[in-house]
Scaffold this motif. Sequence first.
Motif, PDB file in Angstrom:
ATOM      1  N   GLY A  51       0.800  -1.218   0.000  1.00 47.83           N
ATOM      2  CA  GLY A  51       0.000   0.000   0.000  1.00 47.83           C
ATOM      3  C   GLY A  51       0.836   1.273   0.000  1.00 47.83           C
ATOM      4  N   ALA A  52       2.159   1.152   0.151  1.00 46.10           N
ATOM      5  CA  ALA A  52       3.030   2.332   0.121  1.00 46.10           C
ATOM      6  C   ALA A  52       2.988   2.956  -1.275  1.00 46.10           C
ATOM      7  CB  ALA A  52       4.461   1.943   0.480  1.00 46.10           C
ATOM      8  N   SER A  53       3.244   4.248  -1.337  1.00 48.64           N
ATOM      9  CA  SER A  53       3.221   4.943  -2.623  1.00 48.64           C
ATOM     10  C   SER A  53       4.514   4.700  -3.399  1.00 48.64           C
ATOM     11  CB  SER A  53       3.032   6.442  -2.416  1.00 48.64           C
ATOM     12  OG  SER A  53       4.214   7.005  -1.878  1.00 48.64           O
ATOM     13  N   GLN A  54       4.438   4.967  -4.700  1.00 48.14           N
ATOM     14  CA  GLN A  54       5.610   4.828  -5.553  1.00 48.14           C
ATOM     15  C   GLN A  54       6.712   5.796  -5.105  1.00 48.14           C
ATOM     16  OE1 GLN A  54       5.383   5.725  -9.908  1.00 48.14           O
ATOM     17  NE2 GLN A  54       5.304   3.487 -10.055  1.00 48.14           N
ATOM     18  N   ASP A  55       6.315   6.981  -4.651  1.00 51.09           N
ATOM     19  CA  ASP A  55       7.301   7.949  -4.157  1.00 51.09           C
ATOM     20  C   ASP A  55       8.022   7.431  -2.918  1.00 51.09           C
ATOM     21  OD1 ASP A  55       6.777   9.765  -6.186  1.00 51.09           O
ATOM     22  OD2 ASP A  55       5.291  10.892  -5.007  1.00 51.09           O
ATOM     23  N   GLN A  56       7.300   6.748  -2.024  1.00 58.22           N
ATOM     24  CA  GLN A  56       7.935   6.171  -0.833  1.00 58.22           C
ATOM     25  C   GLN A  56       8.977   5.126  -1.236  1.00 58.22           C
ATOM     26  OE1 GLN A  56       4.037   5.212   0.960  1.00 58.22           O
ATOM     27  NE2 GLN A  56       4.921   5.953   2.889  1.00 58.22           N
ATOM     28  N   VAL A  57       8.660   4.329  -2.239  1.00 57.58           N
ATOM     29  CA  VAL A  57       9.600   3.311  -2.724  1.00 57.58           C
ATOM     30  C   VAL A  57      10.859   3.981  -3.258  1.00 57.58           C
ATOM     31  CG1 VAL A  57       9.973   1.485  -4.421  1.00 57.58           C
ATOM     32  CG2 VAL A  57       7.793   1.627  -3.204  1.00 57.58           C
ATOM     33  N   LEU A  58      10.687   5.040  -4.024  1.00 55.22           N
ATOM     34  CA  LEU A  58      11.841   5.752  -4.577  1.00 55.22           C
ATOM     35  C   LEU A  58      12.702   6.372  -3.483  1.00 55.22           C
ATOM     36  CD1 LEU A  58      10.141   7.416  -7.681  1.00 55.22           C
ATOM     37  CD2 LEU A  58      11.877   5.603  -7.707  1.00 55.22           C
ATOM     38  N   PHE A  75       8.977  -1.994 -10.526  1.00 59.37           N
ATOM     39  CA  PHE A  75      10.359  -1.524 -10.454  1.00 59.37           C
ATOM     40  C   PHE A  75      11.229  -2.748 -10.202  1.00 59.37           C
ATOM     41  CE2 PHE A  75       9.560   3.014  -8.581  1.00 59.37           C
ATOM     42  CZ  PHE A  75       8.940   3.393  -9.759  1.00 59.37           C
ATOM     43  N   TYR A  76      12.368  -2.814 -10.889  1.00 59.81           N
ATOM     44  CA  TYR A  76      13.319  -3.907 -10.692  1.00 59.81           C
ATOM     45  C   TYR A  76      14.682  -3.328 -10.328  1.00 59.81           C
ATOM     46  CZ  TYR A  76       9.762  -6.678 -13.008  1.00 59.81           C
ATOM     47  OH  TYR A  76       8.582  -7.290 -13.338  1.00 59.81           O
ATOM     48  N   TYR A  77      15.254  -3.845  -9.251  1.00 57.66           N
ATOM     49  CA  TYR A  77      16.576  -3.454  -8.776  1.00 57.66           C
ATOM     50  C   TYR A  77      17.467  -4.683  -8.934  1.00 57.66           C
ATOM     51  CZ  TYR A  77      14.002   0.447  -6.744  1.00 57.66           C
ATOM     52  OH  TYR A  77      13.203   1.560  -6.562  1.00 57.66           O
ATOM     53  N   ILE A  78      18.447  -4.613  -9.833  1.00 63.11           N
ATOM     54  CA  ILE A  78      19.226  -5.777 -10.233  1.00 63.11           C
ATOM     55  C   ILE A  78      20.637  -5.700  -9.645  1.00 63.11           C
ATOM     56  CG2 ILE A  78      20.111  -7.054 -12.228  1.00 63.11           C
ATOM     57  CD1 ILE A  78      17.824  -5.656 -13.853  1.00 63.11           C
ATOM     58  N   SER A  79      21.114  -6.841  -9.104  1.00 63.01           N
ATOM     59  CA  SER A  79      22.478  -6.890  -8.568  1.00 63.01           C
ATOM     60  C   SER A  79      23.132  -8.225  -8.875  1.00 63.01           C
ATOM     61  CB  SER A  79      22.471  -6.654  -7.062  1.00 63.01           C
ATOM     62  OG  SER A  79      21.885  -7.749  -6.402  1.00 63.01           O
ATOM     63  N   GLN A  80      24.454  -8.231  -8.775  1.00 62.02           N
ATOM     64  CA  GLN A  80      25.244  -9.436  -9.014  1.00 62.02           C
ATOM     65  C   GLN A  80      26.486  -9.374  -8.137  1.00 62.02           C
ATOM     66  OE1 GLN A  80      27.549  -9.946 -12.790  1.00 62.02           O
ATOM     67  NE2 GLN A  80      26.010 -11.523 -13.175  1.00 62.02           N
ATOM     68  N   THR A  81      26.801 -10.498  -7.494  1.00 58.12           N
ATOM     69  CA  THR A  81      28.005 -10.607  -6.677  1.00 58.12           C
ATOM     70  C   THR A  81      28.900 -11.670  -7.293  1.00 58.12           C
ATOM     71  OG1 THR A  81      26.732 -10.046  -4.702  1.00 58.12           O
ATOM     72  CG2 THR A  81      28.892 -11.038  -4.349  1.00 58.12           C
ATOM     73  N   ALA A  82      30.176 -11.331  -7.463  1.00 60.41           N
ATOM     74  CA  ALA A  82      31.145 -12.266  -8.036  1.00 60.41           C
ATOM     75  C   ALA A  82      32.383 -12.295  -7.141  1.00 60.41           C
ATOM     76  CB  ALA A  82      31.526 -11.846  -9.450  1.00 60.41           C
ATOM     77  N   PHE A 103       3.250  -2.528  -8.519  1.00 60.14           N
ATOM     78  CA  PHE A 103       2.294  -1.466  -8.212  1.00 60.14           C
ATOM     79  C   PHE A 103       0.953  -1.724  -8.891  1.00 60.14           C
ATOM     80  CE2 PHE A 103       6.540   0.401  -8.170  1.00 60.14           C
ATOM     81  CZ  PHE A 103       6.564   1.016  -6.933  1.00 60.14           C
ATOM     82  N   ASP A 104      -0.119  -1.186  -8.288  1.00 57.72           N
ATOM     83  CA  ASP A 104      -1.436  -1.238  -8.924  1.00 57.72           C
ATOM     84  C   ASP A 104      -1.615   0.015  -9.780  1.00 57.72           C
ATOM     85  OD1 ASP A 104      -2.036   0.859  -7.173  1.00 57.72           O
ATOM     86  OD2 ASP A 104      -3.285  -0.370  -5.862  1.00 57.72           O
ATOM     87  N   LYS A 105      -2.817   0.202 -10.327  1.00 57.04           N
ATOM     88  CA  LYS A 105      -3.086   1.349 -11.214  1.00 57.04           C
ATOM     89  C   LYS A 105      -2.990   2.684 -10.475  1.00 57.04           C
ATOM     90  CE  LYS A 105      -8.165   0.784 -10.964  1.00 57.04           C
ATOM     91  NZ  LYS A 105      -8.241   1.125  -9.613  1.00 57.04           N
ATOM     92  N   ASP A 106      -3.121   2.679  -9.143  1.00 56.99           N
ATOM     93  CA  ASP A 106      -3.008   3.904  -8.349  1.00 56.99           C
ATOM     94  C   ASP A 106      -1.580   4.147  -7.865  1.00 56.99           C
ATOM     95  OD1 ASP A 106      -5.772   4.391  -8.573  1.00 56.99           O
ATOM     96  OD2 ASP A 106      -6.173   3.016  -6.896  1.00 56.99           O
ATOM     97  N   ARG A 107      -0.636   3.358  -8.373  1.00 56.78           N
ATOM     98  CA  ARG A 107       0.785   3.461  -8.026  1.00 56.78           C
ATOM     99  C   ARG A 107       1.042   3.187  -6.542  1.00 56.78           C
ATOM    100  NH1 ARG A 107       4.031   7.268 -11.911  1.00 56.78           N
ATOM    101  NH2 ARG A 107       2.888   6.846 -13.801  1.00 56.78           N
ATOM    102  N   ARG A 108       0.352   2.178  -6.041  1.00 56.24           N
ATOM    103  CA  ARG A 108       0.539   1.701  -4.669  1.00 56.24           C
ATOM    104  C   ARG A 108       1.138   0.307  -4.716  1.00 56.24           C
ATOM    105  NH1 ARG A 108       0.228   5.590  -0.862  1.00 56.24           N
ATOM    106  NH2 ARG A 108      -1.340   7.106  -1.467  1.00 56.24           N
ATOM    107  N   VAL A 109       2.011  -0.009  -3.767  1.00 52.45           N
ATOM    108  CA  VAL A 109       2.681  -1.313  -3.733  1.00 52.45           C
ATOM    109  C   VAL A 109       1.660  -2.422  -3.486  1.00 52.45           C
ATOM    110  CG1 VAL A 109       4.381  -2.735  -2.501  1.00 52.45           C
ATOM    111  CG2 VAL A 109       4.845  -0.314  -2.907  1.00 52.45           C
ATOM    112  N   THR A 110       1.682  -3.437  -4.360  1.00 52.45           N
ATOM    113  CA  THR A 110       0.818  -4.604  -4.186  1.00 52.45           C
ATOM    114  C   THR A 110       1.607  -5.837  -3.773  1.00 52.45           C
ATOM    115  OG1 THR A 110       0.997  -5.191  -6.526  1.00 52.45           O
ATOM    116  CG2 THR A 110      -0.880  -3.803  -5.872  1.00 52.45           C
ATOM    117  N   LYS A 111       2.916  -5.859  -4.110  1.00 47.61           N
ATOM    118  CA  LYS A 111       3.730  -7.039  -3.814  1.00 47.61           C
ATOM    119  C   LYS A 111       5.208  -6.677  -3.866  1.00 47.61           C
ATOM    120  CE  LYS A 111       4.874 -11.539  -5.777  1.00 47.61           C
ATOM    121  NZ  LYS A 111       4.750 -12.430  -6.932  1.00 47.61           N
ATOM    122  N   LEU A 112       5.991  -7.337  -3.017  1.00 50.32           N
ATOM    123  CA  LEU A 112       7.448  -7.216  -3.029  1.00 50.32           C
ATOM    124  C   LEU A 112       8.035  -8.603  -3.276  1.00 50.32           C
ATOM    125  CD1 LEU A 112       7.903  -5.046   0.180  1.00 50.32           C
ATOM    126  CD2 LEU A 112       8.224  -4.269  -2.159  1.00 50.32           C
TER     127      LEU A 112
END
Length: 156
Positions: A51-58, A75-82, A103-112
Amino acid sequence: MRKPGRMNFRHSRLALALVGALALAGCGSTTETLQRGYVLPEGALEQIPIGASQDQVLIVLGTPSTVATVSGEAFYYISQTAKRSAAFMPYGVVDQRVIAVYFDKDRRVTKLANYGMKDGKLFDFYSQTTPTGGQELSYIRNIFRNIGVGPIAPRS
């Protein structure tokens, strides 16, 4: 009676051998780690409730590595460790992660999700589940293919 110079030569050889052995021992135990992409701050996902806003995620996670509109926006945050065991050895990938925020259509978090590989399968370390088929799973698998699993070179 021994010559004083003979004893110093033996001590010098012993000291040189000891220094050489220590130098070689240090080379074998050096492991170098390379982190590429997004580094997830400790406890960051816990700061993003459903339910958090997209701005809160940023604010908490920063700018994503990529954005998609598969089934709504994500939003996808990609990392790699070698790692490598010595400076002359190639890096080998030991971990790859994709943090996904949906996010849903209202730009609220639906899943992490915190995707990575476990036992050769795509696994969500956040929900402790293996995702099933669908367009979203195909997209995540493509991200893992594109970031590669082979040796990588360090950034200069």
